[in-house]
Design a protein around this motif. Structure first.
Motif, PDB file in Angstrom:
ATOM      1  N   PRO A 113       0.799  -1.234   0.000  1.00 45.39           N
ATOM      2  CA  PRO A 113       0.000   0.000   0.000  1.00 45.39           C
ATOM      3  C   PRO A 113       0.828   1.280   0.000  1.00 45.39           C
ATOM      4  CG  PRO A 113      -0.848  -1.570   1.595  1.00 45.39           C
ATOM      5  CD  PRO A 113       0.448  -2.125   1.110  1.00 45.39           C
ATOM      6  N   ASP A 114       2.004   1.234   0.619  1.00 39.30           N
ATOM      7  CA  ASP A 114       2.832   2.441   0.702  1.00 39.30           C
ATOM      8  C   ASP A 114       3.930   2.474  -0.356  1.00 39.30           C
ATOM      9  OD1 ASP A 114       4.341   0.391   1.710  1.00 39.30           O
ATOM     10  OD2 ASP A 114       4.970   1.442   3.536  1.00 39.30           O
ATOM     11  N   SER A 115       3.763   1.689  -1.404  1.00 38.44           N
ATOM     12  CA  SER A 115       4.736   1.683  -2.493  1.00 38.44           C
ATOM     13  C   SER A 115       4.656   2.991  -3.273  1.00 38.44           C
ATOM     14  CB  SER A 115       4.475   0.510  -3.433  1.00 38.44           C
ATOM     15  OG  SER A 115       5.212   0.653  -4.633  1.00 38.44           O
ATOM     16  N   SER A 116       5.804   3.517  -3.667  1.00 36.58           N
ATOM     17  CA  SER A 116       5.822   4.751  -4.451  1.00 36.58           C
ATOM     18  C   SER A 116       5.249   4.548  -5.853  1.00 36.58           C
ATOM     19  CB  SER A 116       7.257   5.285  -4.557  1.00 36.58           C
ATOM     20  OG  SER A 116       8.098   4.326  -5.183  1.00 36.58           O
ATOM     21  N   ASP A 117       5.060   3.289  -6.262  1.00 38.24           N
ATOM     22  CA  ASP A 117       4.455   3.000  -7.562  1.00 38.24           C
ATOM     23  C   ASP A 117       2.927   3.015  -7.503  1.00 38.24           C
ATOM     24  OD1 ASP A 117       6.892   2.648  -8.884  1.00 38.24           O
ATOM     25  OD2 ASP A 117       7.015   0.546  -8.266  1.00 38.24           O
ATOM     26  N   SER A 118       2.371   2.965  -6.304  1.00 44.24           N
ATOM     27  CA  SER A 118       0.920   2.876  -6.136  1.00 44.24           C
ATOM     28  C   SER A 118       0.231   4.170  -6.528  1.00 44.24           C
ATOM     29  CB  SER A 118       0.588   2.543  -4.675  1.00 44.24           C
ATOM     30  OG  SER A 118      -0.755   2.840  -4.382  1.00 44.24           O
ATOM     31  N   ASN A 119      -0.796   4.068  -7.355  1.00 43.34           N
ATOM     32  CA  ASN A 119      -1.568   5.253  -7.739  1.00 43.34           C
ATOM     33  C   ASN A 119      -2.272   5.868  -6.532  1.00 43.34           C
ATOM     34  OD1 ASN A 119      -0.956   5.294 -10.497  1.00 43.34           O
ATOM     35  ND2 ASN A 119      -2.597   3.866 -10.999  1.00 43.34           N
TER      36      ASN A 119
END
Length: 219
Positions: free
Chosen positions: A72-78
């Motif tokens: 959820p806290d990935s920098s790739d996540s929209n």
């Protein structure tokens, strides 16, 4: 189909249009389901939410048009990008895709939540971008998403593992607002007026939506 293409002079025109399109069914007491996107449309969505939250939005449900599977806290996540840049609607029900579950658990959870919200919604609207390859949401040309019979689909790509709404779901929306800014998007917008298969240009599915508005900066 005569496409409703609006040539804008400033970005506020877009955020005003988005907020008005979401607010009018809310003001009529309808339950609204809003699909939002990442990428280049984020600034417009952020500005629109500032206007939306000035009014009661307790009947609003917000989820994603597409997401990149991961933490959820990935920098790739929209969704992470939206929240980190100021997306905030305290009264609305928010339905992000990622929660740290496995892929199979994530898809089961999302399908259940999405089907429930679709069944309750009285007005369904999406804010979408337009890719240089003709994709919209996460529906890439020739991908499994193009032919999926589900409302939501997962497929792998060389860059990201994608979760996206499908042409089936888009065809059931009441309204779509497309934001296609930049000179490199002009040829793609022009192609929408032609009769092209959705395998070649998935954005062709947008022409089945009753209310379709495309914002461009074409000179």
């Amino acid at each position: 189909m005569n496409l409703n293409i609006k040539i804008i002079n400033n970005n506020e025109e877009v955020s005003d249009f988005i907020s008005s399109s979401v607010l009018w069914p809310l003001k009529m007491g309808q339950k609204v389901l809003l699909f939002i996107s990442g990428g280049s449309v984020i600034p417009f969505e952020i500005e629109a939410t500032k206007k939306i939250k000035d009014f009661s939005n307790k009947n609003l449900v917000v989820t994603l048009a597409d997401e990149r599977f991961g933490l959820p806290d990935s920098s790739d996540s929209n969704w992470f990008k939206l929240v980190s840049r100021g997306f905030d609607l305290p009264e609305a029900k928010l339905v992000p895709y990622l929660s740290g579950l496995s892929l199979s658990e994530t898809m089961k959870k999302i399908k259940g939540e999405l089907n429930e919200e679709l069944s309750k919604a009285e007005y369904k609207i999406a804010i979408l971008g337009l890719g240089l390859d003709g994709h919209t949401a996460g529906i890439l040309p020739y991908s499994d998403a193009v032919t999926s019979r589900e409302n939501i689909c997962f497929f792998e790509t060389p860059t990201y593992d994608r979760i996206t709404i499908t042409p089936k779901l888009i065809s059931e929306l009441n309204e779509v607002i497309v934001i296609a800014m930049g000179e490199d998007k002009w040829p793609i917008v022009s192609l929408l007026s032609k009769d092209i298969s959705i395998e070649d240009q998935p954005a062709q599915i947008l022409k089945k939506v009753p209310i379709l508005t495309i914002f461009s900066d074409h000179k």
